[in-house]
Design a protein around this motif. Structure first.
Motif, PDB file in Angstrom:
ATOM      1  N   TRP A 268       0.813  -1.213   0.000  1.00  0.00           N
ATOM      2  CA  TRP A 268       0.000   0.000   0.000  1.00  0.00           C
ATOM      3  C   TRP A 268       0.846   1.263   0.000  1.00  0.00           C
ATOM      4  N   GLU A 269       2.052   1.197   0.551  1.00  0.00           N
ATOM      5  CA  GLU A 269       2.917   2.380   0.579  1.00  0.00           C
ATOM      6  C   GLU A 269       3.712   2.567  -0.703  1.00  0.00           C
ATOM      7  N   HIS A 270       3.733   1.563  -1.566  1.00  0.00           N
ATOM      8  CA  HIS A 270       4.550   1.651  -2.774  1.00  0.00           C
ATOM      9  C   HIS A 270       3.859   2.534  -3.809  1.00  0.00           C
ATOM     10  N   PRO A 271       4.563   3.489  -4.412  1.00  0.00           N
ATOM     11  CA  PRO A 271       3.923   4.392  -5.395  1.00  0.00           C
ATOM     12  C   PRO A 271       3.410   3.659  -6.628  1.00  0.00           C
ATOM     13  N   ARG A 272       4.082   2.586  -7.017  1.00  0.00           N
ATOM     14  CA  ARG A 272       3.615   1.849  -8.194  1.00  0.00           C
ATOM     15  C   ARG A 272       2.255   1.204  -7.951  1.00  0.00           C
ATOM     16  N   TRP A 273       1.976   0.836  -6.709  1.00  0.00           N
ATOM     17  CA  TRP A 273       0.677   0.250  -6.414  1.00  0.00           C
ATOM     18  C   TRP A 273      -0.426   1.296  -6.547  1.00  0.00           C
TER      19      TRP A 273
ATOM     20  N   ALA B 231      -1.086   1.621 -10.131  1.00  0.00           N
ATOM     21  CA  ALA B 231      -1.820   0.450 -10.614  1.00  0.00           C
ATOM     22  C   ALA B 231      -3.301   0.522 -10.251  1.00  0.00           C
ATOM     23  N   VAL B 232      -3.602   0.924  -9.024  1.00  0.00           N
ATOM     24  CA  VAL B 232      -4.996   1.022  -8.586  1.00  0.00           C
ATOM     25  C   VAL B 232      -5.726   2.123  -9.356  1.00  0.00           C
TER      26      VAL B 232
ATOM     27  N   ILE C  94      -9.641   3.512 -13.851  1.00  0.00           N
ATOM     28  CA  ILE C  94      -9.943   4.078 -15.168  1.00  0.00           C
ATOM     29  C   ILE C  94     -10.297   2.973 -16.146  1.00  0.00           C
ATOM     30  N   TYR C  95      -9.445   1.967 -16.182  1.00  0.00           N
ATOM     31  CA  TYR C  95      -9.621   0.879 -17.146  1.00  0.00           C
ATOM     32  C   TYR C  95     -10.913   0.106 -16.899  1.00  0.00           C
TER      33      TYR C  95
ATOM     34  N   TYR D  37       5.475   3.255 -16.237  1.00  0.00           N
ATOM     35  CA  TYR D  37       4.449   2.486 -15.530  1.00  0.00           C
ATOM     36  C   TYR D  37       3.066   3.057 -15.841  1.00  0.00           C
ATOM     37  N   ALA D  38       2.904   3.627 -17.032  1.00  0.00           N
ATOM     38  CA  ALA D  38       1.669   4.316 -17.379  1.00  0.00           C
ATOM     39  C   ALA D  38       0.476   3.381 -17.470  1.00  0.00           C
ATOM     40  N   THR D  39       0.710   2.108 -17.790  1.00  0.00           N
ATOM     41  CA  THR D  39      -0.390   1.142 -17.875  1.00  0.00           C
ATOM     42  C   THR D  39      -0.224   0.025 -16.844  1.00  0.00           C
ATOM     43  N   GLU D  40       0.444   0.334 -15.766  1.00  0.00           N
ATOM     44  CA  GLU D  40       0.597  -0.638 -14.681  1.00  0.00           C
ATOM     45  C   GLU D  40      -0.769  -0.975 -14.084  1.00  0.00           C
ATOM     46  N   LEU D  41      -1.031  -2.263 -13.881  1.00  0.00           N
ATOM     47  CA  LEU D  41      -2.238  -2.748 -13.230  1.00  0.00           C
ATOM     48  C   LEU D  41      -1.829  -3.640 -12.054  1.00  0.00           C
ATOM     49  N   PRO D  42      -2.739  -3.933 -11.128  1.00  0.00           N
ATOM     50  CA  PRO D  42      -2.367  -4.808 -10.007  1.00  0.00           C
ATOM     51  C   PRO D  42      -1.784  -6.139 -10.451  1.00  0.00           C
ATOM     52  N   SER D  43      -2.271  -6.693 -11.551  1.00  0.00           N
ATOM     53  CA  SER D  43      -1.753  -7.982 -12.016  1.00  0.00           C
ATOM     54  C   SER D  43      -0.310  -7.859 -12.490  1.00  0.00           C
ATOM     55  N   THR D  44       0.031  -6.774 -13.221  1.00  0.00           N
ATOM     56  CA  THR D  44       1.410  -6.596 -13.665  1.00  0.00           C
ATOM     57  C   THR D  44       2.318  -6.240 -12.492  1.00  0.00           C
ATOM     58  N   PHE D  45       1.788  -5.498 -11.526  1.00  0.00           N
ATOM     59  CA  PHE D  45       2.538  -5.213 -10.300  1.00  0.00           C
ATOM     60  C   PHE D  45       2.882  -6.507  -9.578  1.00  0.00           C
ATOM     61  N   MET D  46       1.905  -7.381  -9.442  1.00  0.00           N
ATOM     62  CA  MET D  46       2.127  -8.659  -8.755  1.00  0.00           C
ATOM     63  C   MET D  46       3.182  -9.488  -9.476  1.00  0.00           C
TER      64      MET D  46
END
Length: 322
Positions: free
Chosen positions: A86-91, A94-95, A100-101, A268-277
């Motif tokens: 939750w503290e990571h900026p990439r998350w 992704a959220v 949006i998506y 990381y413009a199209t980062e999603l939770p699945s790609t983060f994981m």
């Protein structure tokens, strides 16, 4: 005299009891086998499901509470990994992208799917061919869809080259490499693939509506827009709910399409939770963080699926009780 007494004793005993003879035993064995046969047939599937679905879900959940990095270990960490996620900026990126998506994906698929279903429900010519054309994208894998749309949206090829050949040289369709617009290219590809499937769901719902109600409304002078708004569309509520659940589920776990189309980029413009994981689990050796993000995705899907399944099963249970 002896034979007469023996015959008399047999007659007194009556005929052989059919419930204790060899035929009855064979019938009893067959009944027992028929009763156990479905369990024998389903048991391999049940075992595989328990091990490779629920077993791995349990394993991932356990890992999310440990300090696992490149390899699994059982040093208890509590909710530390969830806090790190939750503290990571990439998350957060992704959220936000998922919001949006998913919202655009669900709304556009529902609107386009309903519009196509209403069009085909008019009994137009070549309905079968059009239905097959609209459904075909769903038969493709997400990898194929992502690769095809990556070529179409490529600034040096695809649409940009097509517009240049038409003389529109000033038009540069560069969404796929634009940080602010890249997520919308994923929406375009996803809507193209799923709209036909939603159309099929709505078309089945339209064909199941009682035509007598529509004829009665027409006789009373109601116009078709009013009939659709007041009679037909309200009766499609179960289809709307089913389509909504399926689309949200697909949106939350979207991975292959994003990787094939944009690679979760640019940046990381199209980062999603699945790609983060996937990134944190398999490329950054943060197994605990990857497991925590996977559990959070699972909880999101469960929050959607469990109420839906409960609402679907409740009427059956009530009917069974009566």
């Amino acid at each position: 005299m002896l034979s007469h007494n023996r015959a008399h004793s047999v007659d007194a005993a009556g005929p052989l009891n059919p419930s204790t003879g060899p035929v009855a035993k064979r019938r009893s064995f067959r009944n027992q086998f028929e009763a156990i046969l479905p369990k024998l047939v389903l048991s391999p599937t049940l075992i595989v499901t328990l091990v490779f679905v629920y077993g791995f879900i349990a394993w991932t959940t356990i890992l999310s509470f440990t300090r696992s990095r490149a390899f699994a270990n059982f040093k208890w960490a509590g909710f530390t990994q969830y806090g790190r996620v939750w503290e990571h900026p990439r998350w957060h990126v992704a959220v936000t992208n998922l919001g949006i998506y998913a919202s655009l994906y669900v709304v556009l698929c529902l609107v386009i799917g309903l519009a196509l279903a209403i069009l085909l429900d008019q009994r137009i010519r070549s309905e079968g061919g059009l239905r097959a054309i609209f459904l075909y994208p769903m038969a493709l894998s997400f990898i194929v869809t992502g690769t095809a749309w990556k070529w179409i949206l490529n600034p040096g090829l695809g649409l940009t080259k097509l517009f240049h050949d038409w003389g529109w040289s000033t038009f540069q369709f560069d969404w796929i490499i634009n940080d602010d617009m890249a997520i919308y290219t994923v929406v375009i590809a996803a809507v193209w693939q799923a709209s036909g499937f939603v159309m099929a769901m709505f078309l089945a719902g339209l064909r199941g509506i009682d035509q007598e109600m529509i004829r009665a409304a027409s006789i009373d002078g109601a116009r078709m827009p009013s009939i659709y708004r007041r009679i037909i569309i309200p009766q499609l509520r179960p289809v709307f709910i089913s389509a909504l659940v399926i689309l949200v589920h697909l949106a939350v776990k979207s991975y292959e399409l994003v990787i094939a189309l944009t690679g979760a980029g640019p940046g990381y413009a199209t980062e999603l939770p699945s790609t983060f994981m996937y990134s944190f689990t398999f490329t950054r050796n943060e197994l605990g963080m990857g497991a925590a993000s996977a559990v959070m995705m699972l909880c999101t899907v469960a929050a959607i699926m469990v109420p839906y399944l409960y609402s679907e099963m409740r009427p059956r249970r009530t009917a069974g009780g009566h």
